[in-house]
Design a protein around this motif. Structure first.
Motif, mmCIF file in Angstrom:
data_model
loop_
_atom_site.group_PDB
_atom_site.id
_atom_site.type_symbol
_atom_site.label_atom_id
_atom_site.label_comp_id
_atom_site.label_asym_id
_atom_site.label_seq_id
_atom_site.Cartn_x
_atom_site.Cartn_y
_atom_site.Cartn_z
ATOM 1 N N TYR A 3 39.967 42.420 37.511
ATOM 2 C CA TYR A 3 40.901 43.284 36.767
ATOM 3 C C TYR A 3 40.363 44.657 36.458
ATOM 4 O O TYR A 3 41.093 45.516 35.978
ATOM 5 N N ARG A 4 39.064 44.899 36.686
ATOM 6 C CA ARG A 4 38.497 46.189 36.303
ATOM 7 C C ARG A 4 37.838 46.927 37.457
ATOM 8 O O ARG A 4 37.317 48.006 37.271
ATOM 9 N N SER A 5 37.802 46.315 38.639
ATOM 10 C CA SER A 5 37.132 47.004 39.736
ATOM 11 C C SER A 5 38.107 47.240 40.889
ATOM 12 O O SER A 5 39.105 46.533 41.036
ATOM 13 N N ARG A 6 37.804 48.250 41.671
ATOM 14 C CA ARG A 6 38.669 48.601 42.779
ATOM 15 C C ARG A 6 38.703 47.490 43.827
ATOM 16 O O ARG A 6 39.754 47.152 44.359
ATOM 17 N N ARG A 7 37.503 46.915 44.130
ATOM 18 C CA ARG A 7 37.447 45.849 45.124
ATOM 19 C C ARG A 7 38.269 44.639 44.695
ATOM 20 O O ARG A 7 38.909 43.981 45.513
ATOM 21 N N GLY A 8 38.239 44.362 43.389
ATOM 22 C CA GLY A 8 39.028 43.250 42.878
ATOM 23 C C GLY A 8 40.512 43.514 43.072
ATOM 24 O O GLY A 8 41.288 42.611 43.412
ATOM 25 N N LEU A 9 40.875 44.771 42.878
ATOM 26 C CA LEU A 9 42.278 45.152 43.073
ATOM 27 C C LEU A 9 42.690 44.936 44.530
ATOM 28 O O LEU A 9 43.769 44.414 44.811
ATOM 29 N N VAL A 10 41.787 45.309 45.447
ATOM 30 C CA VAL A 10 42.074 45.113 46.871
ATOM 31 C C VAL A 10 42.249 43.620 47.158
ATOM 32 O O VAL A 10 43.190 43.207 47.845
ATOM 33 N N LEU A 11 41.343 42.812 46.600
ATOM 34 C CA LEU A 11 41.430 41.367 46.825
ATOM 35 C C LEU A 11 42.772 40.829 46.330
ATOM 36 O O LEU A 11 43.455 40.069 47.025
ATOM 37 N N ARG A 12 43.165 41.251 45.144
ATOM 38 C CA ARG A 12 44.439 40.775 44.597
ATOM 39 C C ARG A 12 45.607 41.263 45.444
ATOM 40 O O ARG A 12 46.572 40.547 45.672
ATOM 41 N N ALA A 13 45.501 42.528 45.917
ATOM 42 C CA ALA A 13 46.576 43.087 46.735
ATOM 43 C C ALA A 13 46.757 42.275 48.005
ATOM 44 O O ALA A 13 47.883 41.984 48.430
#
Lengths: 306, 374
Positions: free
Chosen positions: A158-168
């Motif tokens: 929820y706080r990192s860009r890579r995590g956002l990519v993974l969720r996307a």
């Protein structure tokens, strides 16, 4: 008071294997892939970890062996599911069936083996506190690693860009692909990470929790971990909570038996499995609730260019 | 390097060849495994594929083990065709054994011979009850049938264990966890005197025919399959997804329960904690390798039965653990799934990256951004 401390301590201990596995599965499910092979990976990792522990006498090497085994099995699963586009459910099931057979096959030699006597773990100062010490601070380091992992994963998602990519990627692999992200490679990475954590969980069971090798010793924990991700609506903190809840249910049977409750042991052994079903029913009651939280592409194949 | 390209339509040839390839791959790995373990691979293959079919006794044992596999796999084929993932057939098998066994322990030497029919019906009911739980929870609460059916396997196992350690324990059994030996009247009639094969084989073969008709020649079977392949189309046609789900689960539960009852009243003759022998899980592989087709299931069940007998022989003859069976079963399913890719995709061998630079942009882009060369 002391009894309560023992219950808390053993609950944390029992919940740790579930937490490690479920956090791993959470990662690969966030990328949209369900791996029903958790049980098989944990079993093979359990025997790999145990065998390494017996041969080398080192816990750390045993954990490395377990994680590597889980990662390798997940890699095989991932290549088939992501590149050969095989059915995720069937392939995961194959991994579980293979793992059950393979671990029993290679484990035969180790059923009589024992790990060397281990000394208790204790954090300095904190471990000496009354009540709180024995309840929380005299655990195997892996217990704290599991907690740290849940926190780190929460930050990552929820706080990192890579995590956002993974969720996307988990929500819409097509969109992520169109944006130029290497969807398949990231998915594979998520699957392998998930496998490594399941492997760590398996090794924890055979090296720390039991510590023995018995055929089929994971006893459905891989499947319970799969149910935990749904129960936790794919959120790391709730996974941790759920894992300790189930750890508590597992401990309840020993506690009740210790208290001399007149009930056949089979009914108590059944508890975690029945609890899993009950929890699934409670959570799945409102499909909208699950759907809001569930990665939208979960279980669906993604094959670019088709 | 190569890449996969979707076929315009699934290849029928590959769909038949894929299980053959899968068996070949499993054999190759088996030969490698035997060599690594320092056993003569030829001895290994002999034990698995020649020994079981060499004698009449061997053939009879082959049929004894193939019967429950065929029965359970037929039911699972209906489930998988309608896209219901019942993976807890093992639990439904155990419940069938418990219900059938429950009737059998109450029979006496003077009971009517028809008690056998009652045992089998009770077994079916037991399996249906267990699968019914999955259906109710999925229908009412939308729970995943995968996890619920699997959890119920462990519950069923504990239930059986409770019964044979507790209320159903043989009072004259030296405290062993087992029920009384059933009265001879409950014995499933043998096919040939002196062999363990019983009329369960005929029941299974008859049901193979029934399933072929149900799946390929009835409207209900057609509805199930449409629901599995294209849920939206089924909804549009007005086929009830709920009814399909209930039918699939009850049919497969009933079949697994029947197999369980046939097993306890046939080869076993009493309830023990060792009733579950993994048939419910092996049948999942049987169903897939048999292409979810009744005839294919008979072939793959025979193969799987060889694995079981071969595993037992490998233990006594080659000194390998019996669990080698499980290794081969898992490998077979893996190999099949990998080979099945060839049914819907074909392999295109591609030239080097430099040569591909001239390809149309969209294709090159897709390949590059995905690293899709392998």
């Amino acid at each position: 008071m002391n009894e309560l401390a023992v219950i808390i301590a053993s609950t944390l201990n029992a919940g740790t294997a579930l937490a490690l596995a479920a956090l791993g599965l959470l990662i690969n499910e966030r990328s949209g892939i369900v791996n029903l092979g958790a049980e098989g990976m944990m079993l093979v990792a359990a025997i790999a970890g145990f065998a390494t522990g017996v041969q080398t006498g080192s816990d750390s090497l045993a954990f490395v062996a377990g994680a590597a085994t889980g990662a390798f099995m997940a890699l095989c699963f991932g290549v088939m599911v992501i590149w050969l586009n095989t059915n995720q459910y069937a392939t995961g099931l194959a991994l579980s069936l293979f793992g059950t057979g393979f671990s029993a096959f290679v484990g035969v030699k180790y059923t009589q083996e024992k790990l060397s006597e281990r000394h208790g773990f204790k954090l300095p100062v904190l471990g000496d506190l009354p009540f709180v010490g024995p309840a929380f601070f005299r655990q195997h380091p892996m217990v704290y690693i599991a907690v740290a992992l849940a926190v780190a994963l929460g930050w990552f998602l929820y706080r990192s860009r890579r995590g956002l990519v993974l969720r996307a990627i988990g929500e819409s692999p097509e969109s992520a692909h169109a944006l130029g992200y290497p969807v398949r490679r990231i998915r594979l990475l998520a699957v392998v990470t998930g496998g490594a954590l399941c492997g760590l969980a398996g090794a924890y069971l055979s090296v720390v929790y039991t510590p023995l090798w018995v055929e089929g010793m994971v006893a459905g924990r891989g499947w319970i971990a799969l149910a935990l991700t749904t129960f936790a609506t794919w959120r790391p903190a709730r996974v941790l909570f759920g894992a300790y809840l189930f750890g508590g249910v597992t401990m309840l049977q020993f506690f009740l038996q210790g208290e001399g409750v007149q009930i056949a042991s089979q009914w108590l052994t059944m508890l975690p499995y029945v609890a899993t079903i009950v929890v699934l029913v409670l959570m799945s009651r409102k499909p909208e609730f699950i759907r809001i939280n569930m990665p939208a592409s979960l279980g669906k194949p993604f094959f670019p260019g088709s | 390097m190569f890449r996969l390209e979707a076929r315009p339509e699934p290849s029928r040839l590959m769909s038949v060849l894929s299980p053959v390839f899968a068996v070949a791959i499993t054999l190759l790995v088996g030969v490698a495994l035997f060599s690594i373990l320092g056993k003569d691979p030829l001895d290994g293959l002999f034990v698995f594929f020649v020994e079981p079919v060499k004698t009449a006794y061997g053939l009879s044992e082959l049929a004894v083990k193939a019967t429950p596999l065929v029965l359970i796999a037929l039911g699972l084929a209906v489930c998988f065709r309608s896209n219901i993932w019942n993976i807890g057939a093992e639990g439904q098998f155990i419940l069938g054994a418990i219900f059938g066994g429950g009737v059998a322990i109450h029979a006496t030497e003077t009971s009517n011979k028809l008690v056998v029919v009652l045992i089998l019906l009770a077994g079916m009911l037991g399996g249906m009850v267990w699968a019914g739980v999955v259906a109710v929870l999925r229908d009412r609460f939308h729970t995943s049938e995968i996890l619920v059916s699997l959890m119920l396997v462990y519950v069923a196992d504990m239930l059986l264990s409770y019964l044979v350690y507790g209320p159903w324990k043989d009072p004259n059994g030296y405290n062993f966890p087992q029920s009384i030996t059933f009265a001879s009247t409950t014995q499933i009639p043998k096919l040939i005197a002196g062999y363990r094969t019983d009329i369960g084989v005929l029941v299974a073969l008859a049901l193979v025919g029934v399933f072929w008709v149900f799946v390929f020649r009835t409207y209900a079977g057609f509805q199930l399959q449409v629901g599995g392949l294209a849920p939206a189309a089924a909804r549009y046609a007005g086929f009830s997804a709920r009814r399909a789900m209930w039918t699939a689960l009850l049919v497969s539960g009933g079949m697994a329960g029947l197999a369980g009852a046939l097993e306890v009243a046939g080869p076993l003759g009493q309830l023990t904690p060792y009733v579950p022998a993994g048939y419910g899980f092996a049948a999942i592989i049987v169903a897939f390798v048999g292409r979810l087709h009744p005839v294919g299931i008979v072939l793959s069940a025979t193969l799987m039965s060889m694995f079981y007998i071969g595993g037992e022989l490998a233990q006594s003859r080659l000194g390998l653990p019996k669990s080698v069976t499980g290794v081969f079963q898992g490998l077979l399913l893996f190999a099949l799934l990998a080979c099945d890719t060839l049914v819907t995709y074909r392999v295109r061998f591609t030239r080097t990256r430099a040569a591909r630079a001239g390809a149309p942009l969209v294709g090159a882009e897709a390949v590059k951004s995905e690293g899709g060369t392998g």
